[in-house]
Scaffold this active site. Structure first.
Site, mmCIF file in Angstrom:
data_model
loop_
_atom_site.group_PDB
_atom_site.id
_atom_site.type_symbol
_atom_site.label_atom_id
_atom_site.label_comp_id
_atom_site.label_asym_id
_atom_site.label_seq_id
_atom_site.Cartn_x
_atom_site.Cartn_y
_atom_site.Cartn_z
ATOM 1 N N GLU A 242 -33.100 -18.043 -13.731
ATOM 2 C CA GLU A 242 -34.506 -18.423 -13.626
ATOM 3 C C GLU A 242 -35.254 -17.884 -12.402
ATOM 4 O OE1 GLU A 242 -35.142 -22.616 -14.174
ATOM 5 O OE2 GLU A 242 -34.441 -22.567 -16.244
ATOM 6 N N GLU A 359 -30.229 -22.980 -21.510
ATOM 7 C CA GLU A 359 -30.681 -24.301 -21.065
ATOM 8 C C GLU A 359 -31.705 -24.819 -22.061
ATOM 9 O OE1 GLU A 359 -32.053 -24.772 -17.063
ATOM 10 O OE2 GLU A 359 -30.451 -23.518 -16.210
#
Length: 441
Positions: A242, A359
């Site tokens: 991320e 995720e």
């Protein structure tokens, strides 16, 4: 995601394939073997599963105070209460402020956490509810040689690696698949505690920190290939979790991020892994899949350079939190809209052949305590599982296994306890065929 074997994502196109879990006949991907291990006998079950179905071990090797407040404050000594204004915001801050004058005590506190938050028994529990994969977020400070000890006061990583070794060994013994995820990069790739620090702006995007991250990737690659349990279980390494993205507003781009991330770091990260594998003679069918955040993440196309685009053993990570895709307010509690998004969205992207949902969660503003909403959460989980397993996708890893939130929307173990999701591999397999999306199709 694909309804055919993961190998079709790469192998059927004539490309070389790194090892995939079903090719090694990992027991966690064989339903019959799983239930014989548990002393159960089943008939008419498929012999193999080709979709990744797993959980993250969040909060373990990279602490995230928001999901583990009692552990962070009472057990680790990183604050006086669960009010965020009273506790250290990251691992860096805890060691810097709370243990400034007693580093040995800080080392001991973090060691206790690493040895108890996740254990080999946790791996057994994950396996026993039908999952076959574990994603392990870890920070660069696990490799002490690249830590600037004068300015980066992270706890000593020796006990962390001992705890990691025990968990990997258990995963290998159970025939599970493991993804190693560089969750916290030098300088911080995002303005968030999940990087282990809170730099504003994110400080990762420069040659000094790129170099340190590639050294970490080289070190971890060598560790994976030269440690028998790692070699048996770890099939993928993610080069960066991320990075700052376009949906982060004014944070994006961080200084040096464009074009540094995609044009410098990503190809160098891939080379770091492959150079180690060549140097120690790893055959192509035993190489690691090297994973990048997918283009849809919004931090640049990882395949924009020939180095990455032409490597046949790359993989891609998509993080899709549907609840957060709606503005805060009534829409996040609108069950129809939440289901509609899960039933009509598609996460595939051209060229990203081995792609997983690394995720996701059931976070939203629907009240999970209301008995009238139980069926919604069952259906919403099922719809997302189906989306992440449809053709072009290779599976999913839920965030996360364990929290202290007492909120099943973030906690897979709690979801199974409440009976909101399947509790074994056979039921997860059957979940693919449930007709929960018919109103939207």
């Amino acid at each position: 995601m694909k309804t055919s074997a993961i190998i079709l994502a790469l192998g059927s196109t004539g490309l070389v394939s790194a090892w995939l879990p079903h090719e090694r006949e990992l027991p966690a991907f064989n339903i019959t073997a799983r239930y014989e291990q548990l002393g159960k006998r089943w008939t008419k079950l498929p012999q193999g599963i080709t979709k990744i179905r797993g959980v993250n071990f969040g909060g373990w090797l990279v602490s995230e105070p928001w999901l583990m407040c009692h552990e962070w404050t009472a057990n680790m000594g990183c604050g006086s209460s669960c009010n965020p204004s009273t506790y250290a915001q990251s691992e860096f801050d805890c060691m810097l402020t709370n243990y400034k004058n007693n580093r040995a005590a800080g080392n001991a506190a973090f060691a206790r956490h690493w040895q108890t938050w996740i254990t080999p028994d946790t791996v057994q529990s994950v396996h026993d509810v039908g999952l076959n994969t574990i994603r392990i977020p870890i920070g660069y400070w696990s490799y002490s040689d690249i830590v600037d000890k004068a300015s980066e006061p992270f706890a000593d990583p020796g006990p962390m690696l001992q705890a990691l070794d025990a968990v990997i060994a258990k995963a290998a013994a159970l025939g599970m698949y493991v993804i190693m995820d560089l969750h916290g990069a030098p300088g911080g790739q995002q303005e968030d505690a999940f990087t282990g620090q809170l730099n504003r702006p994110a400080g990762f995007y420069n040659n000094y920190n790129f170099d340190r991250a590639t050294k970490w990737l080289s070190w971890m690659t060598r560790r994976i290939h030269t440690t028998p349990s790692y070699r048996a279980a770890v099939g993928m390494i993610e080069v960066l979790n991320e990075p700052v993205a376009q949906h982060d507003g004014s944070r994006y781009p961080a200084p040096g991020q464009v074009p540094g991330l995609t044009e410098t770091f990503y190809p160098n990260a891939l080379r770091a892994v492959r150079d180690v594998e060549r140097s120690i003679g790893i055959a192509s069918d035993k190489q690691l899949h090297v994973q990048f955040m997918a283009n849809r993440w919004g931090a640049g196309n990882p395949r924009s350079t020939a180095t990455v685009a032409n490597d046949p053993l790359t993989a891609f990570d998509d993080h899709n939190y549907i609840g957060f895709s709606f503005p805060s307010g009534p829409e996040r509690a609108d069950k129809y809209k939440l289901m509609e998004r899960a039933c009509t969205d598609h996460r595939q992207e051209n060229g990203e052949n081995f792609k997983i949902e690394g995720e996701w969660s059931l976070t939203c503003d629907v009240d999970w305590r209301d008995e009238g909403n139980k069926q919604f959460f069952k259906n919403w989980f099922t719809a997302q599982q189906q989306m992440y397993e449809e053709p072009g996708m290779s599976g999913w890893v839920f965030w996360t296994w364990k929290t202290e939130l007492e909120d099943p929307r973030w906690t897979y173990s709690y979801l199974t306890y409440l009976g909101l999701i399947p509790k074994d591999a056979a039921a997860l397999q059957q979940n693919v065929y449930q007709s929960v999306c018919s109103p939207w199709r």
